[in-house]
Design an enzyme around this catalytic site. Structure first.
Site, PDB file in Angstrom:
ATOM      1  N   HIS A  98       3.353   3.212   4.063  1.00  0.00           N
ATOM      2  CA  HIS A  98       3.803   4.136   5.103  1.00  0.00           C
ATOM      3  C   HIS A  98       4.616   5.318   4.556  1.00  0.00           C
ATOM      4  CE1 HIS A  98       4.137   3.679   9.765  1.00  0.00           C
ATOM      5  NE2 HIS A  98       3.652   4.837   9.422  1.00  0.00           N
ATOM      6  N   ASP A 121       4.806   0.008  14.909  1.00  0.00           N
ATOM      7  CA  ASP A 121       5.329  -0.613  13.692  1.00  0.00           C
ATOM      8  C   ASP A 121       6.227  -1.799  14.011  1.00  0.00           C
ATOM      9  OD1 ASP A 121       6.251  -0.998  11.002  1.00  0.00           O
ATOM     10  OD2 ASP A 121       6.108   1.158  10.664  1.00  0.00           O
ATOM     11  N   HIS A 123       8.513  -2.495  11.883  1.00  0.00           N
ATOM     12  CA  HIS A 123       9.769  -2.039  11.287  1.00  0.00           C
ATOM     13  C   HIS A 123      10.187  -0.684  11.857  1.00  0.00           C
ATOM     14  CE1 HIS A 123       7.493  -4.530   8.386  1.00  0.00           C
ATOM     15  NE2 HIS A 123       8.658  -5.142   8.244  1.00  0.00           N
ATOM     16  N   ASP A 125      11.377   1.747   9.900  1.00  0.00           N
ATOM     17  CA  ASP A 125      11.127   2.758   8.857  1.00  0.00           C
ATOM     18  C   ASP A 125      12.158   3.877   8.925  1.00  0.00           C
ATOM     19  OD1 ASP A 125       9.052   1.129   8.221  1.00  0.00           O
ATOM     20  OD2 ASP A 125       7.469   2.617   8.486  1.00  0.00           O
ATOM     21  N   HIS A 138       8.671   3.254   1.597  1.00  0.00           N
ATOM     22  CA  HIS A 138       7.893   3.031   2.827  1.00  0.00           C
ATOM     23  C   HIS A 138       8.775   2.542   3.985  1.00  0.00           C
ATOM     24  CE1 HIS A 138       6.677  -1.539   2.606  1.00  0.00           C
ATOM     25  NE2 HIS A 138       7.891  -1.351   2.149  1.00  0.00           N
ATOM     26  N   ASP A 225       0.866   1.370  11.906  1.00  0.00           N
ATOM     27  CA  ASP A 225       1.068   0.423  10.810  1.00  0.00           C
ATOM     28  C   ASP A 225       0.455  -0.904  11.248  1.00  0.00           C
ATOM     29  OD1 ASP A 225       2.127  -1.513   9.039  1.00  0.00           O
ATOM     30  OD2 ASP A 225       3.882  -0.260   8.633  1.00  0.00           O
ATOM     31  N   ASP A 227       0.839  -3.738  10.409  1.00  0.00           N
ATOM     32  CA  ASP A 227       1.723  -4.905  10.506  1.00  0.00           C
ATOM     33  C   ASP A 227       2.334  -5.084  11.896  1.00  0.00           C
ATOM     34  OD1 ASP A 227       4.149  -3.407  10.667  1.00  0.00           O
ATOM     35  OD2 ASP A 227       4.516  -3.558   8.515  1.00  0.00           O
ATOM     36  N   GLU A 270      -0.861   0.597   5.606  1.00  0.00           N
ATOM     37  CA  GLU A 270      -0.426  -0.733   5.166  1.00  0.00           C
ATOM     38  C   GLU A 270      -1.508  -1.819   5.214  1.00  0.00           C
ATOM     39  OE1 GLU A 270       2.598  -1.435   3.764  1.00  0.00           O
ATOM     40  OE2 GLU A 270       3.757   0.370   4.234  1.00  0.00           O
TER      41      GLU A 270
HETATM   42  N1  LYS Z   1      13.048  -2.445   6.297  1.00  0.00           N
HETATM   43  C1  LYS Z   1      12.452  -2.905   5.087  1.00  0.00           C
HETATM   44  C2  LYS Z   1      12.764  -1.971   3.931  1.00  0.00           C
HETATM   45  O1  LYS Z   1      13.425  -0.984   4.099  1.00  0.00           O
HETATM   46  C3  LYS Z   1      10.953  -3.068   5.250  1.00  0.00           C
HETATM   47  C4  LYS Z   1      10.190  -1.798   5.439  1.00  0.00           C
HETATM   48  C5  LYS Z   1       8.726  -2.022   5.621  1.00  0.00           C
HETATM   49  C6  LYS Z   1       7.998  -0.728   5.764  1.00  0.00           C
HETATM   50  N2  LYS Z   1       6.581  -0.874   5.952  1.00  0.00           N
HETATM   51  O2  LYS Z   1      12.367  -2.218   2.833  1.00  0.00           O
END
Ligand code: LYS
Length: 298
Positions: A98, A121, A123, A125, A138, A225, A227, A270
């Protein structure tokens, strides 16, 4: 003439887990181009951007892993995306992790046309070098697009702030870091969590999302995303988290967005073929892209 331009970004430098660099191939292999043609689109495949492999690079800053490389890729990507918008074609960016959201949103921001953003998503991000515990870029693109984070990233494309907070929506959140949540609460970004989807239903969430993202803007960018979908249905993703949206909710969301007629651009990120079973997740991605661009059951 309705044209979709496919742009592959085989990057996994923004994540710890390897394999999402194969996402663009897996999605093409699952029949993306033919499927879009079948529903009436002209498809221009730009191919993939050139992305270095981690084996040829070293991590210089643990809070911002592969910063230089990610900056270079997104500098390139933002020009390609901006060009597509100027030509009046729809850029469809295939990831890759991402972190490519940084270049995508920078490219959209380069144009006179304003955009709202719907970010599907698990998350947020929304980390920065000060809040990240992984150092993976990401986990940062939404913050970067909002002008928060390393200057090398926020300055891509000139303007610091690429998005309008009040027109930005996250859908499907279920795993965010503590400080990331605080930062998001301070913003005007609207977050619909899994609980909201369970309580209100996907139709209501997406309709509200479209309303927010379209208020006073010229269109909507959809960042998807994989996920966000439950790992039962989408096992091939970089960071699987249980309790995601269903196959049907995902399609419903894409069909509602297609109905709105407001999608100007999209990225799908992703997809990790290494963790997938028989390319199931890439096939799902192709189905969702098709729904977003007008494919109907009946
Ligand atoms: N919040 C976690 C990080 O900052 C997971 C992020 C996932 C993004 N695709 O690493």
């Amino acid at each position: 003439k309705k044209v979709i331009r496919i742009i592959g970004v085989p990057i996994d430098l923004g994540a710890d887990r390897r394999g999402v660099d194969m996402g663009p191939s897996a999605i093409r292999y699952a029949g993306l181009n033919a499927r879009l043609k079948r529903i009436g689109w002209d498809v221009e495949d730009y191919g993939n951007l050139e992305v270095p492999v981690p084996e040829t690079r070293v991590i210089k800053d643990k809070r911002l892993k592969y910063l230089e490389e990610i900056v270079a890729i997104n500098e390139h990507l933002h020009l390609i995306v901006s060009e597509a918008i100027k030509e009046g074609v729809i850029p469809l960016i295939l990831g890759g992790d991402h972190s490519l959201g940084i270049g995508t949103l920078a490219g959209l921001a380069l144009n006179e046309r304003s955009f709202g953003l719907i970010w599907f998503d698990t998350h947020g991000d929304y980390n920065s070098l000060d809040t990240t515990s992984s150092g993976n870029i990401h986990g940062m693109p939404l913050a970067v697009a909002n002008g928060i984070g390393a200057q090398e990233l926020t300055s891509i494309g000139g303007v610091q702030k690429k998005l309008r907070e009040e027109n930005t929506v996250i859908i499907g959140a279920r795993e965010m870091d503590t400080e990331e949540k605080e930062m998001l609460r301070k913003s005007k970004i609207k977050v619909f969590t899994m609980r909201d989807i369970d309580q209100m239903g996907m139709t209501e969430v997406v309709n509200q999302g479209i309303k927010i993202a379209s208020q006073g803007t010229d269109g909507i960018h959809v960042s998807f995303d994989l996920d966000v979908i439950d790992p039962e249905e989408a096992p091939g993703v970089g960071t699987p988290v249980p309790g995601g949206i269903t196959y049907r909710e995902a399609h419903l969301a894409m069909e509602l967005l297609a109905d709105s007629g407001l999608i100007t651009s999209m990225d799908v990120v992703e997809v990790n073929p290494i963790l997938d079973t028989h390319n199931k997740t890439a096939k799902l991605a192709v189905g969702l892209i098709s729904s977003a661009f007008g494919e109907r059951i009946f």
